[in-house]
Every structure is written in structure tokens, then in C-alpha cells.
Scaffold this motif. Structure first.
Motif, PDB file in Angstrom:
ATOM      1  N   ASP A  57       0.822  -1.216   0.000  1.00 14.51           N
ATOM      2  CA  ASP A  57       0.000   0.000   0.000  1.00 14.51           C
ATOM      3  C   ASP A  57       0.854   1.263   0.000  1.00 14.51           C
ATOM      4  O   ASP A  57       0.495   2.266  -0.611  1.00 14.51           O
ATOM      5  CB  ASP A  57      -0.925   0.017   1.223  1.00 14.51           C
ATOM      6  N   ASN A  58       2.000   1.201   0.688  1.00 17.12           N
ATOM      7  CA  ASN A  58       2.847   2.393   0.770  1.00 17.12           C
ATOM      8  C   ASN A  58       3.886   2.480  -0.340  1.00 17.12           C
ATOM      9  O   ASN A  58       4.596   3.469  -0.446  1.00 17.12           O
ATOM     10  CB  ASN A  58       3.584   2.414   2.119  1.00 17.12           C
ATOM     11  N   GLY A  59       3.995   1.411  -1.136  1.00 11.31           N
ATOM     12  CA  GLY A  59       5.027   1.406  -2.174  1.00 11.31           C
ATOM     13  C   GLY A  59       6.396   1.080  -1.631  1.00 11.31           C
ATOM     14  O   GLY A  59       7.420   1.403  -2.238  1.00 11.31           O
ATOM     15  N   ASP A  60       6.446   0.451  -0.446  1.00 13.41           N
ATOM     16  CA  ASP A  60       7.730  -0.006   0.116  1.00 13.41           C
ATOM     17  C   ASP A  60       7.986  -1.444  -0.311  1.00 13.41           C
ATOM     18  O   ASP A  60       7.046  -2.209  -0.525  1.00 13.41           O
ATOM     19  CB  ASP A  60       7.671  -0.006   1.653  1.00 13.41           C
ATOM     20  N   THR A 134      -6.841  -0.462 -12.920  1.00 12.52           N
ATOM     21  CA  THR A 134      -6.644  -1.569 -11.967  1.00 12.52           C
ATOM     22  C   THR A 134      -7.013  -1.191 -10.539  1.00 12.52           C
ATOM     23  O   THR A 134      -7.167  -2.077  -9.700  1.00 12.52           O
ATOM     24  CB  THR A 134      -5.171  -2.025 -11.941  1.00 12.52           C
ATOM     25  N   LYS A 135      -7.089   0.108 -10.259  1.00 14.89           N
ATOM     26  CA  LYS A 135      -7.341   0.579  -8.888  1.00 14.89           C
ATOM     27  C   LYS A 135      -6.251   0.118  -7.907  1.00 14.89           C
ATOM     28  O   LYS A 135      -6.514   0.008  -6.714  1.00 14.89           O
ATOM     29  CB  LYS A 135      -8.725   0.102  -8.377  1.00 14.89           C
ATOM     30  N   ARG A 136      -5.076  -0.199  -8.411  1.00 15.87           N
ATOM     31  CA  ARG A 136      -4.003  -0.604  -7.493  1.00 15.87           C
ATOM     32  C   ARG A 136      -3.681   0.523  -6.524  1.00 15.87           C
ATOM     33  O   ARG A 136      -3.450   1.651  -6.941  1.00 15.87           O
ATOM     34  CB  ARG A 136      -2.756  -0.965  -8.307  1.00 15.87           C
ATOM     35  N   SER A 137      -3.631   0.180  -5.224  1.00 20.56           N
ATOM     36  CA  SER A 137      -3.453   1.216  -4.199  1.00 20.56           C
ATOM     37  C   SER A 137      -2.146   1.985  -4.407  1.00 20.56           C
ATOM     38  O   SER A 137      -2.080   3.185  -4.164  1.00 20.56           O
ATOM     39  CB  SER A 137      -3.482   0.589  -2.806  1.00 20.56           C
ATOM     40  N   ASP A 138      -1.104   1.267  -4.881  1.00 25.01           N
ATOM     41  CA  ASP A 138       0.209   1.926  -4.982  1.00 25.01           C
ATOM     42  C   ASP A 138       0.375   2.748  -6.254  1.00 25.01           C
ATOM     43  O   ASP A 138       1.378   3.430  -6.426  1.00 25.01           O
ATOM     44  CB  ASP A 138       1.335   0.891  -4.852  1.00 25.01           C
ATOM     45  N   ASP A 139      -0.617   2.684  -7.162  1.00 27.45           N
ATOM     46  CA  ASP A 139      -0.558   3.520  -8.372  1.00 27.45           C
ATOM     47  C   ASP A 139      -1.363   4.813  -8.196  1.00 27.45           C
ATOM     48  O   ASP A 139      -1.379   5.660  -9.077  1.00 27.45           O
ATOM     49  CB  ASP A 139      -1.158   2.776  -9.583  1.00 27.45           C
ATOM     50  N   GLN A 140      -2.085   4.918  -7.071  1.00 25.65           N
ATOM     51  CA  GLN A 140      -3.088   5.974  -6.949  1.00 25.65           C
ATOM     52  C   GLN A 140      -2.516   7.372  -6.750  1.00 25.65           C
ATOM     53  O   GLN A 140      -3.140   8.334  -7.161  1.00 25.65           O
ATOM     54  CB  GLN A 140      -4.058   5.677  -5.795  1.00 25.65           C
ATOM     55  N   ASP A 141      -1.398   7.508  -6.094  1.00 21.54           N
ATOM     56  CA  ASP A 141      -0.911   8.878  -5.927  1.00 21.54           C
ATOM     57  C   ASP A 141       0.590   9.009  -6.151  1.00 21.54           C
ATOM     58  O   ASP A 141       1.358   8.059  -6.008  1.00 21.54           O
ATOM     59  CB  ASP A 141      -1.409   9.523  -4.613  1.00 21.54           C
ATOM     60  N   ILE A 142       0.924  10.223  -6.518  1.00 17.09           N
ATOM     61  CA  ILE A 142       2.274  10.509  -6.980  1.00 17.09           C
ATOM     62  C   ILE A 142       3.307  10.259  -5.875  1.00 17.09           C
ATOM     63  O   ILE A 142       4.432   9.840  -6.144  1.00 17.09           O
ATOM     64  CB  ILE A 142       2.331  11.962  -7.536  1.00 17.09           C
ATOM     65  N   LYS A 143       2.903  10.465  -4.610  1.00 17.38           N
ATOM     66  CA  LYS A 143       3.845  10.246  -3.498  1.00 17.38           C
ATOM     67  C   LYS A 143       4.254   8.774  -3.421  1.00 17.38           C
ATOM     68  O   LYS A 143       5.416   8.448  -3.214  1.00 17.38           O
ATOM     69  CB  LYS A 143       3.209  10.672  -2.168  1.00 17.38           C
ATOM     70  N   LYS A 144       3.273   7.891  -3.579  1.00 18.19           N
ATOM     71  CA  LYS A 144       3.570   6.446  -3.521  1.00 18.19           C
ATOM     72  C   LYS A 144       4.415   6.023  -4.724  1.00 18.19           C
ATOM     73  O   LYS A 144       5.318   5.193  -4.617  1.00 18.19           O
ATOM     74  CB  LYS A 144       2.275   5.643  -3.491  1.00 18.19           C
ATOM     75  N   ASN A 147       7.870   7.112  -4.129  1.00 21.30           N
ATOM     76  CA  ASN A 147       8.508   6.236  -3.131  1.00 21.30           C
ATOM     77  C   ASN A 147       8.998   4.951  -3.792  1.00 21.30           C
ATOM     78  O   ASN A 147      10.085   4.445  -3.484  1.00 21.30           O
ATOM     79  CB  ASN A 147       7.520   5.921  -2.005  1.00 21.30           C
ATOM     80  N   ARG A 148       8.208   4.423  -4.731  1.00 22.21           N
ATOM     81  CA  ARG A 148       8.642   3.195  -5.430  1.00 22.21           C
ATOM     82  C   ARG A 148       9.890   3.469  -6.271  1.00 22.21           C
ATOM     83  O   ARG A 148      10.780   2.630  -6.359  1.00 22.21           O
ATOM     84  CB  ARG A 148       7.488   2.631  -6.267  1.00 22.21           C
ATOM     85  N   PHE A 149       9.937   4.646  -6.912  1.00 22.11           N
ATOM     86  CA  PHE A 149      11.161   4.991  -7.661  1.00 22.11           C
ATOM     87  C   PHE A 149      12.351   5.077  -6.702  1.00 22.11           C
ATOM     88  O   PHE A 149      13.452   4.631  -7.020  1.00 22.11           O
ATOM     89  CB  PHE A 149      11.010   6.325  -8.385  1.00 22.11           C
ATOM     90  N   ASN A 150      12.112   5.665  -5.508  1.00 20.57           N
ATOM     91  CA  ASN A 150      13.212   5.759  -4.527  1.00 20.57           C
ATOM     92  C   ASN A 150      13.676   4.376  -4.102  1.00 20.57           C
ATOM     93  O   ASN A 150      14.885   4.140  -3.978  1.00 20.57           O
ATOM     94  CB  ASN A 150      12.758   6.518  -3.272  1.00 20.57           C
ATOM     95  N   GLU A 151      12.730   3.495  -3.850  1.00 19.16           N
ATOM     96  CA  GLU A 151      13.092   2.123  -3.468  1.00 19.16           C
ATOM     97  C   GLU A 151      13.943   1.508  -4.582  1.00 19.16           C
ATOM     98  O   GLU A 151      14.954   0.861  -4.325  1.00 19.16           O
ATOM     99  CB  GLU A 151      11.831   1.269  -3.245  1.00 19.16           C
ATOM    100  N   TYR A 152      13.516   1.718  -5.834  1.00 17.66           N
ATOM    101  CA  TYR A 152      14.279   1.179  -6.971  1.00 17.66           C
ATOM    102  C   TYR A 152      15.690   1.774  -6.979  1.00 17.66           C
ATOM    103  O   TYR A 152      16.685   1.053  -7.080  1.00 17.66           O
ATOM    104  CB  TYR A 152      13.554   1.477  -8.297  1.00 17.66           C
ATOM    105  N   ASN A 153      15.751   3.104  -6.888  1.00 14.22           N
ATOM    106  CA  ASN A 153      17.065   3.761  -7.005  1.00 14.22           C
ATOM    107  C   ASN A 153      17.995   3.373  -5.855  1.00 14.22           C
ATOM    108  O   ASN A 153      19.196   3.199  -6.045  1.00 14.22           O
ATOM    109  CB  ASN A 153      16.892   5.285  -7.075  1.00 14.22           C
TER     110      ASN A 153
END
Ligand code: ADP
Length: 193
Positions: A57-60, A134-144, A147-153
Motif C-alpha cells: 500500500d505504501n510502495g515499500d 486496476t485501482k491498485r493502491s500503490d498507483d493511486q498517488d504521486i507520493k507512492k 517512493n517506489r522509484f526511490n526504493e528502486y534507485n
């Protein structure tokens, strides 16, 4: 065809899942998406799903210990296949090392890691578009998404070096039509098998 195992690699929204499906069909591989496995467990409210939910949900990233065990179980449950396409795994150095050790223990290895390269502006557009469908929770907002890009980087991009050192890293341009990208991938895999 001998066993051929591929890691499909890239930032969120780069098209890993879409292209993994085409590769699976063409080369008769078994597609393992750790993201899909987590989402299935969350939907079915399994213990694993309950544990993973807040991370997704948080993109972690979900902790390695949980993710690695889930991946190994999925491989062991589907051992009699022509090969695997790993989509969304490995995503940390620890996962990559564990995967090598685990595959060696069953006389397998990664043959190629293929990265789909797409710039972040395009990825944000794609993910926000996908969110509507898809209504995926982690695609819904730019902050999440960020965060996923940060996790990747921070945690995943180091794997480029890990696989380059093993001479297994290939990069494919992930811009363009789905068909164009599929053709690029097929051309590359045909040259490797
Ligand atoms: P995307 O590549 O668009 O982020 P995925 O479906 O591959 O989509 O992953 C969705 C989420 O599932 C990740 O943000 C993370 O929370 C979790 N996840 C998937 N694969 C892994 C992994 N290998 N390690 C840790 N967490 C993972």
C-alpha cells in the motif's frame, strides 16, 4: 531447448509484467511475478498477504525474508518447466545473491537479466493511467509512485552492476508501442538461446 531462466528488470511501470507474458508464451517459460503473488495473497487474506499489505500500500519493498521464501516456494512448486521468467524479483542485493544460491542448489542459473529502460516522466504517466483501470493502491498517488522509484534507485538499481559483473545484463529500450518492445525482446532472446 535447454532450461533458460530470465530476469525481467526495470522501474515500476516499465512494462515488465506485460512483456513477461509475451516472453512466457513465446519461449514456454513459467512466469513468476512477486507483485502478483503478493496481491493474490492480500486478496485471499492469507497470513503472507496480511504481512505484506501495508508494504504494498505504501510502495515499500516487502522484507527480504518474506519475499525470498515466497519466491523459492513458487519455484519449487513448478520445477518441471522449460525455464522461469522472474518479474519483479530480485529487487535487492540480498535477493539476487539468494536467488543465485538457491538456483544453484537445484542445478539452475539465471541466463539473462533484461532491463526495460523507460524515463521517469513516461513511467508516472503510465502508472497514473493504470491506476484508473486496476485501482491498485500503490498507483493511486504521486507520493507512492515516487517512493517506489526511490526504493528502486536505493535498493534495486545496484543489481545492474551485480549482473553486469556476471556478463548477464542486457538493456532494451522500453519506449514505443507494446509490439515494438516485444520485437526488441524477442530479437534479443533469440540471439541468446
Ligand atoms: P511495480 O513493478 O509496478 O512496482 P510489482 O507488482 O512488481 O509492480 O510490485 C508491487 C509491489 O509488490 C512493490 O512495490 C513491493 O511492495 C512488492 N514487491 C514485489 N516484488 C518484490 C520484491 N522482489 N521484494 C520486495 N517487495 C516486492
Amino acid at each position: 531447448m535447454p532450461v533458460f531462466n530470465i530476469v525481467i528488470f526495470g522501474k515500476p511501470g516499465s512494462g515488465k509484467g506485460t512483456q513477461a507474458d509475451f516472453l512466457k508464451d513465446k519461449y514456454d517459460l513459467y512466469h513468476i511475478s512477486t507483485g502478483d503473488l503478493f496481491r493474490k495473497n492480500i486478496l485471499n487474506k492469507t497470513d503472507l498477504g496480511i504481512e505484506a499489505k501495508s508494504f504494498l500500500d505504501n510502495g515499500d519493498l516487502v522484507p527480504d525474508i518474506v519475499t525470498i521464501k515466497m519466491l523459492e516456494n513458487e519455484v519449487l512448486a513448478n520445477k518441471d518447466v522449460n525455464g522461469f521468467i522472474f518479474d519483479g524479483f530480485p529487487r535487492t542485493y540480498n535477493q539476487a545473491e539468494s536467488l543465485d544460491i538457491f538456483l544453484e542448489s537445484i542445478n539452475q542459473k539465471i541466463n539473462a537479466t533484461i532491463a526495460l529502460e523507460v524515463n521517469e516522466d513516461e513511467l508516472i504517466t503510465r502508472l497514473l493511467d493504470r491506476a484508473k483501470i486496476t485501482k491498485r493502491s500503490d498507483d493511486q498517488d504521486i507520493k507512492k509512485i515516487k517512493n517506489r522509484f526511490n526504493e528502486y534507485n536505493n535498493k534495486t538499481s545496484i543489481l545492474i552492476d551485480f549482473y553486469q559483473k556476471q556478463s548477464k545484463f542486457y538493456s532494451v529500450n522500453g519506449h514505443g508501442s507494446v509490439d515494438d518492445i516485444t520485437s526488441r525482446l524477442f530479437n534479443l532472446v533469440d540471439s541468446l538461446i
